[in-house]
Enzyme design. Structure first.
Site, PDB file in Angstrom:
ATOM      1  N   CYS A  49       0.834  -1.202   0.000  1.00 39.69           N
ATOM      2  CA  CYS A  49       0.000   0.000   0.000  1.00 39.69           C
ATOM      3  C   CYS A  49       0.868   1.252   0.000  1.00 39.69           C
ATOM      4  O   CYS A  49       0.585   2.225  -0.709  1.00 39.69           O
ATOM      5  CB  CYS A  49      -0.933  -0.011   1.208  1.00 39.69           C
ATOM      6  SG  CYS A  49      -2.060   1.392   1.286  1.00 39.69           S
ATOM      7  N   CYS A  81      -6.395  -3.945   6.884  1.00 37.09           N
ATOM      8  CA  CYS A  81      -7.535  -3.034   6.857  1.00 37.09           C
ATOM      9  C   CYS A  81      -8.697  -3.561   6.027  1.00 37.09           C
ATOM     10  O   CYS A  81      -9.848  -3.263   6.316  1.00 37.09           O
ATOM     11  CB  CYS A  81      -7.098  -1.653   6.375  1.00 37.09           C
ATOM     12  SG  CYS A  81      -6.607  -1.579   4.634  1.00 37.09           S
TER      13      CYS A  81
END
EC number: 2.8.1.13
Length: 376
Positions: free
Chosen positions: A111, A210
């Site tokens: 990410c 997440c």
């Protein structure tokens, strides 16, 4: 000298605000230092109606609202940018594909590479911003010749340089980490947030992955890849039990093996190998996990690529310790040999090399060499 004070002029700064306390305090410090700061929350969830469960997650509607309230208190403009499709392609699908191939990826590192310091930074520069600010605990040090280096945070207990080891020269030139030189406890960061009137001061930290809100990675993968029963083997190839998908295991795993027969020596067994080709998982003793060398691919350097062999310290997990290693770039791949064997190294993980506190670069582990004779 703090990182922010090293910037000789006020900058237009895009502060990535997750809705947590660290990114809020980082944005507040950047604004207090005189920079022209704009807050942005990245909408990464494919389900925008989802809410954070307990302390998990960082990209939900609830988090975007927390980020907006923090930006209002700081007194900076605030926007929400939808990067959900890019996140799905570059992080979520990559995560699934890596597990399907028997590797163990780090989605937070991916990410940072693909979203926060590629998609976000590219968009920020196109809009005229000078830097992207995040709440990571790491430092960008500017040398006298103007070159920049990525270093560990002043507080090793909170250092996050491992997941930033994918940043290259260009990205470092536009990165700002206002918390990197902070030698304080997390309670003190929360106290600072409270003094600043930020409601996120007492918000729990986000944990786990997440995009897997309930923390059930195996269940998430089973839903995406389907259940596929296979054998759990010992080192001699004897069947000890069955599993519902080799992708649900990682090298070094001890719990959840569902083996009814105890080992001959009565000691625990660990996952030694995952073979997606024949859908088998091989288990064995802890000593068989020891690795003394590895090959890593797709190296990324935080500066110039090293020339010739060198001695470094290596970190193999986000919260792991350091170990001394000899590394050399050979035909585009990083060949690493450890001074002392390391345990539980899995293909797909990142190895990050350090020279003291300086991050030299990172690469993705492709294969390992076991220290114990006779272990493949």
């Amino acid at each position: 000298m703090t990182e922010i004070s090293q910037r000789s002029r006020p900058l237009r700064v895009l502060a990535a605000m997750s809705g947590g306390v660290d990114s809020a305090v980082a944005a507040a410090r950047a604004a207090e230092a005189g920079h022209d700061v704009t807050g942005v929350h990245l909408a990464l969830s494919a389900n925008p109606q989802s809410f954070r469960t307990g302390a998990r997650g960082c990209c939900t509607i609830e988090d975007s609202r927390d980020a907006r309230r923090a930006a209002d208190v700081i007194g900076i403009p605030f926007y929400v940018w939808d990067l959900a499709e890019r996140f799905r392609e570059d992080v979520v699908e990559d995560f699934i594909a890596e597990y399907e191939a028997g590797r163990t990826p780090n989605p937070c590192l991916r990410c940072n590479e693909k979203i926060k310091f590629a998609a976000l930074l590219d968009k920020a520069l196109a809009l005229g911003f000078d830097a992207v600010c995040t709440g990571h605990y790491a430092q960008v040090i500017v040398r006298e010749d103007g070159t920049r280096e990525l270093h560990r945070a002043s507080d090793m207990a909170k250092d996050q340089s491992y997941v930033l080891g994918v940043l290259d020269d260009r990205q470092l030139a536009h990165a700002m980490f206002p918390l990197g030189d902070t030698v304080t406890t997390k309670d003190e960061i929360r106290a600072e947030a409270e003094r600043r009137g930020l409601a996120v001061a007492k918000k729990p930290d986000s944990h786990d992955i997440c995009f897997i809100a309930d923390g059930d990675t195996q269940g998430f993968l089973a839903h995406r890849l389907g259940r596929s029963e296979g054998d759990i083997l010992d080192e001699s190839g004897n069947v000890l039990g069955t599993h519902e998908g080799a992708y649900g295991y990682t090298i070094g795993q001890r719990k959840g093996l569902r083996i009814g027969t105890p080992a001959p020596d009565g000691k625990p067994r660990y996952v030694l190998d995952i073979s997606p080709v024949d859908n088998t998982v091989t288990v064995g003793p802890a000593a068989a996990l020891d690795v003394d060398a590895l090959t890593a691919i797709r190296p990324r350097w935080c500066g110039a690529a090293p020339t010739g062999p060198g001695t470094y310290t290596a970190q193999l997990r986000a919260h792991g310790g350091e170990t001394e290693a000899r590394a050399e770039l050979v035909d585009g791949a990083l060949q690493v040999r450890f001074t002392e064997p390391v345990r539980g190294v899995a293909p797909g993980q990142a190895i990050v090399l350090y020279d003291g506190t300086r991050v030299v670069g990172s690469a993705t582990i492709a294969s390992t060499t076991r220290a114990r004779a006779g272990v493949a």
